[in-house]
Design an enzyme around this catalytic site. Structure first.
Site, PDB file in Angstrom:
ATOM      1  CB  CYS A   1     -19.470  -5.004   2.765  1.00  0.00           C
ATOM      2  SG  CYS A   1     -18.875  -3.364   3.226  1.00  0.00           S
TER       3      CYS A   1
ATOM      4  CB  CYS B   1      -0.913   0.008   1.227  1.00  0.00           C
ATOM      5  SG  CYS B   1      -2.082   1.393   1.208  1.00  0.00           S
TER       6      CYS B   1
ATOM      7  CB  CYS C   1     -19.973   0.068   6.754  1.00  0.00           C
ATOM      8  SG  CYS C   1     -18.940  -0.595   8.076  1.00  0.00           S
TER       9      CYS C   1
ATOM     10  CB  CYS D   1      -2.697   4.430   7.746  1.00  0.00           C
ATOM     11  SG  CYS D   1      -3.696   5.076   6.381  1.00  0.00           S
TER      12      CYS D   1
ATOM     13  NE  ARG E   1     -19.559  -6.022  11.401  1.00  0.00           N
ATOM     14  CZ  ARG E   1     -19.784  -5.384  10.256  1.00  0.00           C
ATOM     15  NH1 ARG E   1     -18.836  -4.742   9.655  1.00  0.00           N
ATOM     16  NH2 ARG E   1     -20.974  -5.420   9.723  1.00  0.00           N
TER      17      ARG E   1
ATOM     18  CB  CYS F   1     -16.027  -7.572   4.510  1.00  0.00           C
ATOM     19  SG  CYS F   1     -17.423  -7.564   5.657  1.00  0.00           S
TER      20      CYS F   1
ATOM     21  CB  CYS G   1      -1.976   0.310   8.198  1.00  0.00           C
ATOM     22  SG  CYS G   1      -2.375  -0.940   6.971  1.00  0.00           S
TER      23      CYS G   1
END
Length: 399
Positions: A142, A65, A202, A69, A272, A109, A72
């Site tokens: 999702c 990626c 979400c 962040c 959740r 997901c 992460c």
């Protein structure tokens, strides 16, 4: 306790608590903790009964990626020894999804690392959705692919996606402390795009980086304003090789208070328990089911979760029931209001596939942690296990 009676009454009326009341929940003592859980449980049962929705993650593309962040394991410059692979083929993703559905998951997901999808990526995900739904017609799907460009949410909706996940993660004031490669406003824009396209929105948060109580309340109030159908609550997994590897700021008791605060502020949405529950809630996970009405089944994206069988046993032993495919997750008033195509949704997304197991890094605010909590809990590095099975491997998934 007058505070809790007031919060229960407001939750049953879907009335927003005051900021002072939300902060007071986070400031309650350990002696009051069971009362807090019981009060949040009354609100949870009003809107969701004793059902628990199961969700299953399929990591379509792991690592690699370009975003930075801090929380992460897949970030730019991460030295975490995670699985790294490019896009799964549609049949591979469908096979992985089938394992989750067989284990009782109602929603699959689909997550991919990266800043956001290209149009080619959207086409690829559309084929994957078709492959999954051709095998499991009733399963909810999702997507969690990062920042969306104009028109991409509509294309995903047309392809059969039911929901889109993109977390805010932390307060707007502290967002720049965790990420420099995109902004808080970028995230809000993507959630709004998903909602406008008719997808079930979400969006959630990540706790445990040393953020203040005010930061937590700020992000939850921002989520209430965005009005997603689902709010995943992630607890930071401090991966070795990431900037927040030394952030161990959560206790099981603090996790329960955070979940209760979210329930009081967002009484009628799917709350959740997402990444990090095994690491930070530990043996208190069954108690948390009295507050939240949704969990992930089995493993996460780059970390291992609790065994799927153990999740099912936990739900049954705590006196709850797994929500069936024929049951609507959200209360009738939200369905009638047009809460997207289906009711419920996924945890973890953001600029790629990282947040469902990470946390949100506000390292510079560590000194503002709630005074009633210890500065840091015991570092349970033994509970942080990198995923080595399931999607992207030749080993059977943990479902």
């Amino acid at each position: 306790m007058d505070l809790l009676n007031t919060l229960v009454d407001k939750g049953l009326r879907r009335e927003l608590p005051s900021r002072e009341e939300a902060l007071a929940v986070l400031a309650t003592s350990d002696d009051e903790l069971l009362d807090v859980v019981a009060a949040a449980g009354k609100v949870r049962r009003q809107w969701f009964g004793r059902r628990v929705k199961l969700n299953y993650l399929v990591n379509l593309k792991s690592g690699l990626c370009p975003e930075d962040c801090s929380y992460c394991s897949q970030r730019l410059g991460s030295k975490a020894e995670i699985l790294k692979y490019t896009w799964l083929k549609p049949d591979e993703a469908s096979k992985a999804a089938a394992a989750g559905v067989a284990g009782g998951a109602k929603r699959v997901c689909l997550v991919a690392s990266g800043r956001g999808p290209t149009d080619k990526d959207v086409d690829r995900v559309a084929k994957t959705i078709d492959a999954i739904k051709s095998e499991n017609e009733d399963v909810e799907v999702c997507a969690c692919l990062g920042l969306l460009s104009d028109g991409q949410a509509e294309r995903l909706r047309t392809a059969g996606a039911d929901a889109y996940n993109h977390n805010l993660n932390t307060s707007e004031a502290t967002y720049g402390d965790i990420t420099k490669t995109h902004t808080y406003a970028d995230r809000v824009d993507t959630v709004q795009k998903a909602h406008a396209a008719g997808l079930s929105a979400c969006s959630g948060l990540i706790a445990g980086m040393g953020e203040s109580d005010e930061d937590l309340v700020d992000v939850v109030y921002s989520l209430r304003e965005l009005d997603p159908d689902s709010v995943p609550v992630n607890f930071l997994i401090p991966f070795e090789g990431t900037p927040l590897a030394k952030e161990w700021n959560l206790t099981p008791q603090r996790c329960l208070r955070i979940l209760a605060m979210v329930r009081f502020v967002c009484p009628d949405v799917e709350v959740r328990i997402a990444g990090g529950r095994e690491v930070h809630l530990r043996s208190m996970q069954p108690l948390a089911l009295n507050i939240a009405n949704s969990i992930f089944l089995g493993d996460y994206l780059t970390s291992e979760g609790q065994a799927g069988k153990a999740d099912l046993d936990m739900i049954a032993d705590a006196g709850f029931e797994v929500e069936g495919a024929d049951q609507v997750t959200l209360p009738e008033h939200r369905v009638e209001a047009g809460c997207g195509s289906v009711c419920g949704t996924e945890s973890g997304g953001g600029c790629g596939s990282h947040e469902a197991e990470a946390g949100s890094g506000c390292g510079s605010h560590a000194a503002e942690a709630a005074p009633q909590e210890p500065a840091a809990s015991e570092a349970r590095t033994d509970l942080v296990a990198v995923r080595r099975r399931g999607a992207g491997t030749d080993l059977a998934p943990n479902a």
